[in-house]
Design a protein around this motif. Structure first.
Motif, PDB file in Angstrom:
ATOM      1  N   UNK A  46      22.654  24.167  -3.932  1.00 57.56           N
ATOM      2  CA  UNK A  46      22.045  25.336  -4.582  1.00 57.56           C
ATOM      3  C   UNK A  46      22.285  25.319  -6.091  1.00 57.56           C
ATOM      4  N   UNK A  47      23.507  24.975  -6.497  1.00 62.38           N
ATOM      5  CA  UNK A  47      23.825  24.910  -7.929  1.00 62.38           C
ATOM      6  C   UNK A  47      23.004  23.825  -8.609  1.00 62.38           C
ATOM      7  N   UNK A  48      22.893  22.670  -7.950  1.00 60.26           N
ATOM      8  CA  UNK A  48      22.107  21.575  -8.524  1.00 60.26           C
ATOM      9  C   UNK A  48      20.632  21.961  -8.617  1.00 60.26           C
ATOM     10  N   UNK A  49      20.132  22.652  -7.609  1.00 61.48           N
ATOM     11  CA  UNK A  49      18.724  23.073  -7.608  1.00 61.48           C
ATOM     12  C   UNK A  49      18.462  24.090  -8.721  1.00 61.48           C
ATOM     13  N   UNK A  50      19.360  25.049  -8.876  1.00 65.12           N
ATOM     14  CA  UNK A  50      19.204  26.060  -9.921  1.00 65.12           C
ATOM     15  C   UNK A  50      19.281  25.434 -11.310  1.00 65.12           C
ATOM     16  N   UNK A  51      20.181  24.465 -11.466  1.00 66.17           N
ATOM     17  CA  UNK A  51      20.299  23.772 -12.744  1.00 66.17           C
ATOM     18  C   UNK A  51      19.018  23.017 -13.075  1.00 66.17           C
ATOM     19  N   UNK A  52      18.441  22.366 -12.080  1.00 67.77           N
ATOM     20  CA  UNK A  52      17.203  21.619 -12.281  1.00 67.77           C
ATOM     21  C   UNK A  52      16.045  22.568 -12.625  1.00 67.77           C
ATOM     22  N   UNK A  53      15.993  23.728 -11.950  1.00 65.24           N
ATOM     23  CA  UNK A  53      14.944  24.701 -12.227  1.00 65.24           C
ATOM     24  C   UNK A  53      15.079  25.263 -13.636  1.00 65.24           C
ATOM     25  N   UNK A  54      16.325  25.504 -14.062  1.00 64.30           N
ATOM     26  CA  UNK A  54      16.551  26.019 -15.421  1.00 64.30           C
ATOM     27  C   UNK A  54      16.109  25.001 -16.474  1.00 64.30           C
ATOM     28  N   UNK A  55      16.426  23.729 -16.204  1.00 57.11           N
ATOM     29  CA  UNK A  55      16.009  22.685 -17.144  1.00 57.11           C
ATOM     30  C   UNK A  55      14.489  22.573 -17.191  1.00 57.11           C
ATOM     31  N   UNK A  56      13.854  22.719 -16.038  1.00 57.75           N
ATOM     32  CA  UNK A  56      12.402  22.637 -15.974  1.00 57.75           C
ATOM     33  C   UNK A  56      11.760  23.799 -16.746  1.00 57.75           C
ATOM     34  N   UNK A  57      12.323  25.002 -16.576  1.00 58.31           N
ATOM     35  CA  UNK A  57      11.798  26.169 -17.281  1.00 58.31           C
ATOM     36  C   UNK A  57      11.992  26.048 -18.791  1.00 58.31           C
ATOM     37  N   UNK A  58      13.127  25.474 -19.179  1.00 59.63           N
ATOM     38  CA  UNK A  58      13.406  25.295 -20.611  1.00 59.63           C
ATOM     39  C   UNK A  58      12.418  24.328 -21.241  1.00 59.63           C
ATOM     40  N   UNK A  59      12.117  23.249 -20.539  1.00 55.43           N
ATOM     41  CA  UNK A  59      11.179  22.262 -21.069  1.00 55.43           C
ATOM     42  C   UNK A  59       9.762  22.834 -21.164  1.00 55.43           C
ATOM     43  N   UNK A  60       9.412  23.703 -20.201  1.00 55.19           N
ATOM     44  CA  UNK A  60       8.087  24.341 -20.233  1.00 55.19           C
ATOM     45  C   UNK A  60       7.970  25.267 -21.439  1.00 55.19           C
ATOM     46  N   UNK A  61       9.028  26.018 -21.723  1.00 57.34           N
ATOM     47  CA  UNK A  61       9.028  26.936 -22.862  1.00 57.34           C
ATOM     48  C   UNK A  61       8.895  26.156 -24.189  1.00 57.34           C
ATOM     49  N   UNK A  62       9.584  25.025 -24.275  1.00 57.85           N
ATOM     50  CA  UNK A  62       9.511  24.192 -25.489  1.00 57.85           C
ATOM     51  C   UNK A  62       8.098  23.673 -25.681  1.00 57.85           C
ATOM     52  N   UNK A  63       7.470  23.281 -24.572  1.00 62.58           N
ATOM     53  CA  UNK A  63       6.102  22.760 -24.686  1.00 62.58           C
ATOM     54  C   UNK A  63       5.134  23.862 -25.146  1.00 62.58           C
ATOM     55  N   UNK A  64       5.371  25.092 -24.674  1.00 63.85           N
ATOM     56  CA  UNK A  64       4.510  26.213 -25.062  1.00 63.85           C
ATOM     57  C   UNK A  64       4.665  26.553 -26.550  1.00 63.85           C
ATOM     58  N   UNK A  65       5.888  26.431 -27.054  1.00 59.90           N
ATOM     59  CA  UNK A  65       6.139  26.713 -28.484  1.00 59.90           C
ATOM     60  C   UNK A  65       5.603  25.576 -29.350  1.00 59.90           C
TER      61      UNK A  65
END
Length: 257
Positions: A238-257
């Protein structure tokens, strides 16, 4: 002279008194019951049976014989007569182990023990690839089997299931996953239906992917029937999955900016 005679009489009287005394006490002792003294013989024991050696260690129960892992037995065959099956699954009948080893060498195959408790024991000639595939199949089957203490629920439906019914089934699966049950999902191919069953598995998995993962990935159980098994993620997963999701969301936000 008188004195000498007196001394001689006294000595004779003393001897007679001692003789009569011994005779009296000897008769008395003979009449008394004698106790028999028994000397124990160290070579004999009054305990019947074999003596057990003293030991303070507790006796450990006999451990059951562990089942040998599936694989080639090499040339170590303790049985004289074997029932042999060839690499195609056909029975070759009973034969001496020397003949079985000869066949193994001639065809560059390996002997695998299938049933040791049979009479005679059953061995099969197999290629290395066949052994490897069978080991993988058994490992997958063992992995899919529920562990002691784990509850496994089952759901079965056809590929022609309606959308509302699928949503209901998916909610039921999510509830069982929340309780950390294993869930076996079976989908049958409906007649006249061209629905991809693996796409249905993907839809179900997407709904519970935040807390569930595959214990056994979707596969063909038999013709027209596919199955999979879902389980709850461990805390580490669960921790690994949440960490991966957070990284994915962060990369999406960077691409949008």
């Amino acid at each position: 002279m008188t004195t000498f005679c007196v001394m001689k009489l006294l000595c004779q009287a003393t001897r007679n008194e001692n003789r009569y005394t011994k005779r009296f006490f000897g008769t008395l002792l003979a009449q008394m019951p004698q106790k028999r003294v028994v000397v124990p013989d160290s070579r004999k024991s009054n305990v019947f049976g074999l003596a057990q050696p003293f030991c303070t260690a507790e006796e450990s129960p006999t451990e059951p014989k562990k089942k040998a892992a599936f694989g080639s037995v090499g040339r170590r065959i303790p049985y004289r007569i074997l029932h042999v099956i060839n690499q195609d699954g056909e029975s070759l009948g009973n034969m001496h182990r020397a003949e079985a080893l000869k066949l193994m060498d001639q065809h560059d195959l390996k002997l695998v023990l299938l049933r040791e408790n049979a009479e005679p024991p059953v061995y099969r000639l197999m290629t290395g690839q066949q052994i490897h595939e069978e080991q993988l199949r058994r490992a997958e089957k063992k992995k899919a089997s529920p562990k002691p203490g784990v509850v496994q629920k089952e759901l079965s439906f056809s590929s022609a299931i309606a959308k509302n019914d699928l949503e209901t089934k998916t909610k039921q699966i999510a509830q069982w996953i929340e309780k950390k049950y294993h869930v076996k999902v079976t989908i049958r191919q409906a007649k006249g239906s061209d629905t991809d069953m693996f796409m249905l598995f993907d839809q179900i998995f997407e709904t519970v992917s935040e807390k569930a993962t595959y214990l056994s990935k979707p596969k063909v159980a038999r013709e027209g029937v596919n199955t999979c098994i879902l389980r709850h993620m461990s805390d580490k997963e669960l921790k690994a999955h949440q960490k991966m999701e957070n990284q994915k969301n962060s990369s999406v936000k960077k691409d949008e900016n």
